[in-house]
Write an enzyme that holds these catalytic residues in place. Structure first.
Site, PDB file in Angstrom:
ATOM      1  N   ASN A 120       0.804  -1.167   0.066  1.00  0.00           N
ATOM      2  CA  ASN A 120       0.008   0.132  -0.018  1.00  0.00           C
ATOM      3  C   ASN A 120       0.845   1.367   0.046  1.00  0.00           C
ATOM      4  O   ASN A 120       0.500   2.254  -0.846  1.00  0.00           O
ATOM      5  CB  ASN A 120      -0.951  -0.005   1.387  1.00  0.00           C
ATOM      6  CG  ASN A 120      -1.500   1.189   1.249  1.00  0.00           C
ATOM      7  OD1 ASN A 120      -2.781   1.442   0.562  1.00  0.00           O
ATOM      8  ND2 ASN A 120      -1.471   2.049   2.119  1.00  0.00           N
ATOM      9  N   THR A 147       9.145   9.666   7.953  1.00  0.00           N
ATOM     10  CA  THR A 147       9.239   9.299   9.407  1.00  0.00           C
ATOM     11  C   THR A 147      10.409   9.578  10.235  1.00  0.00           C
ATOM     12  O   THR A 147      11.640   8.898   9.466  1.00  0.00           O
ATOM     13  CB  THR A 147       8.438   8.105   9.928  1.00  0.00           C
ATOM     14  OG1 THR A 147       8.421   7.735  11.164  1.00  0.00           O
ATOM     15  CG2 THR A 147       9.047   6.908   9.201  1.00  0.00           C
ATOM     16  N   TYR A 184       6.288  -1.196   8.688  1.00  0.00           N
ATOM     17  CA  TYR A 184       5.892   0.001   8.440  1.00  0.00           C
ATOM     18  C   TYR A 184       7.048   1.168   8.345  1.00  0.00           C
ATOM     19  O   TYR A 184       7.178   1.776   7.134  1.00  0.00           O
ATOM     20  CB  TYR A 184       4.892   0.882   9.401  1.00  0.00           C
ATOM     21  CG  TYR A 184       4.922   2.112   9.332  1.00  0.00           C
ATOM     22  CD1 TYR A 184       4.184   2.774   8.256  1.00  0.00           C
ATOM     23  CD2 TYR A 184       5.437   2.910  10.382  1.00  0.00           C
ATOM     24  CE1 TYR A 184       4.209   4.231   8.435  1.00  0.00           C
ATOM     25  CE2 TYR A 184       5.543   4.353  10.242  1.00  0.00           C
ATOM     26  CZ  TYR A 184       4.928   5.046   9.315  1.00  0.00           C
ATOM     27  OH  TYR A 184       4.821   6.344   9.282  1.00  0.00           O
ATOM     28  N   HIS A 185       7.929   1.004   9.337  1.00  0.00           N
ATOM     29  CA  HIS A 185       8.936   2.209   9.141  1.00  0.00           C
ATOM     30  C   HIS A 185       9.796   1.813   7.849  1.00  0.00           C
ATOM     31  O   HIS A 185      10.442   2.806   7.458  1.00  0.00           O
ATOM     32  CB  HIS A 185       9.766   2.146  10.342  1.00  0.00           C
ATOM     33  CG  HIS A 185       8.965   2.684  11.533  1.00  0.00           C
ATOM     34  ND1 HIS A 185       8.323   1.837  12.778  1.00  0.00           N
ATOM     35  CD2 HIS A 185       8.858   3.916  11.914  1.00  0.00           C
ATOM     36  CE1 HIS A 185       7.977   2.780  13.428  1.00  0.00           C
ATOM     37  NE2 HIS A 185       8.160   4.037  13.088  1.00  0.00           N
ATOM     38  N   VAL A 242       1.544   9.163  23.838  1.00  0.00           N
ATOM     39  CA  VAL A 242       0.948  10.204  24.638  1.00  0.00           C
ATOM     40  C   VAL A 242      -0.758  10.007  24.734  1.00  0.00           C
ATOM     41  O   VAL A 242      -1.349  10.232  25.398  1.00  0.00           O
ATOM     42  CB  VAL A 242       1.183  11.526  23.766  1.00  0.00           C
ATOM     43  CG1 VAL A 242       0.480  12.783  24.302  1.00  0.00           C
ATOM     44  CG2 VAL A 242       2.550  11.720  23.498  1.00  0.00           C
TER      45      VAL A 242
END
Length: 407
Positions: A120, A147, A184-185, A242
């Site tokens: 994707n 990222t 993902y990274h 967070v």
């Protein structure tokens, strides 16, 4: 001039499209395939903030803010024919590419999700870059949120872009090595390499915006109406540390710090993130720092224990009954890693930090106080440990103090 914002239904994409449209008279096209909504539903959670459809948001932007130059197109960037049609019809001069499956934990669930995430994310970016080449649009400014996770957690200061390599007495700057820690990274590591190649081969001007861990619920524009709110995820997979800590505080659970929690991670508020992307999107070519530039979209590095203590302090303003508790760390990690990351180029772009960490936390807790029923019904999605009958927690390793990125 047309500006294209991909991932326009997402946490970052929607407020970014909204801000850009509010600051220009040019046409802004928001594109999304509703993927984030499906993924979060798939893992059994929901946005803590009720969100309207993209089409309804566009109407609300007109009604509430007088924004009439924003429109929405539904489509999948993995579909090459859709991308070709999108580019040929709208001919964007700027693309802000925020669309991706952004969750490291989701990509780690099993092989199917790892394959899906990589296909994707990488296919979408390649389709856009090759589309610009094949449609003769290589002057289009391509801005992508990759990222800071591509850097990993080295024991030396992280540069804003490349790294200096020395061998046999000779030195040169090279792309920072991919040290990503999830499937993902790695998609963003590959994207960063593909962006560099597209610039080299096609001449596409590139801004590689390496986004930190983002927190917050509001931007200047979303405060205007509930119909303009962006989504807010608090679960294991799509919520950051967070956001999960804030959900725990809102529901009266202890904030579970594993080990010392002194390891620092890079953070930026949603407000500061949106501001940077909007400024890049609206910058004249003469004002951009380079035809290929890397920005570390970070305002500061914060330790896990400082996060917990700040949330605990702000939670008292809302009469939330919480505390900070330390538990044995179920993961092997450096609990004192003092991350250093350069961000001069990004801070020069946005000027002064627009929202402090404490202010961002206050926004989150205020939001959760208004929508406590939506998180209470999904407690199993954000409570990181098996809770015992006495209200204390027993670490089981399902989730820990290492945040899941969400952009």
């Amino acid at each position: 001039m047309t500006i294209l914002v991909t991932g326009g239904d997402g946490y970052i994409g929607w407020p970014t499209a909204l801000r850009i449209a509010d600051r220009t008279d040019e046409r802004v096209i928001s594109v999304d395939n509703y993927g984030r909504r499906r993924w979060v539903e798939e893992i059994g959670s929901q946005s803590a903030v009720p969100i309207t459809t993209p089409e309804e948001r566009v109407v609300a932007a007109s009604d509430q803010l007088g924004i009439t130059n924003l429109s929405f197109v539904r489509g999948d960037l993995v579909d090459r024919s859709f991308v070709d049609e999108l580019l040929s019809i709208h001919e964007p001069e700027t693309i802000v590419h925020v669309a991706a499956q952004p969750s490291a934990p989701y990509s780690q669930i099993n092989g199917d999700r790892a394959n899906y995430t990589q296909h994707n994310n990488l296919q979408s970016t390649r389709n856009l870059l090759w589309g610009l080449k094949e449609h003769g649009m290589t002057d289009t400014h391509f801005i992508e949120t990759t990222t800071t996770g591509v850097y990993g957690a080295p024991d030396f200061p992280i540069p804003e872009g490349g790294a200096t390599m020395e061998n046999e007495g000779k030195r040169d700057e090279v792309p920072f090595p991919a040290m990503a820690g999830s499937w993902y990274h790695l998609t963003k590591s590959h994207d960063a390499a593909n962006l560099r190649l597209a610039h080299k081969q096609f001449g596409v001007p590139i801004s590689d915006v390496r986004t930190a861990i983002i927190y917050g619920t509001e931007t200047e524009e979303t405060r205007a109406s509930d119909a303009l709110k962006t989504r807010f995820d608090f679960d294991y997979y799509f919520g950051t540390v967070v956001h999960r800590f804030c959900a725990q505080a809102a529901e009266g659970y202890p904030l579970t710090v594993y080990g010392k929690g002194e390891q620092r991670k890079p953070f930026a508020s949603l407000e500061d993130t949106v501001e940077g992307l909007a400024r890049l999107a609206l910058a004249d070519s003469a004002d951009r720092s380079d035809d290929f530039a890397v920005y570390n979209q970070v305002t500061r590095a914060i330790s896990i224990v400082e996060i917990a203590e700040t949330i605990d302090s702000v939670a008292a303003e809302f009469d939330f009954d919480t505390s900070v508790e330390h538990f044995e760390n179920p993961r092997e990690e450096d609990e004192t890693h003092a991350m250093e990351i350069e961000n001069d180029r990004y801070m020069s772009l946005i000027g002064d930090q627009r929202q402090t960490f404490e202010e961002g936390v206050r926004d989150v807790l205020e939001t959760l106080a208004r929508h406590s029923d939506r998180i209470e019904s999904h407690e199993d999605r954000f409570v990181p440990d098996v809770l015992l009958s006495d209200g204390t927690a027993e670490a089981n390793g399902e989730s820990d103090s290492v945040p899941a990125e969400s952009d």
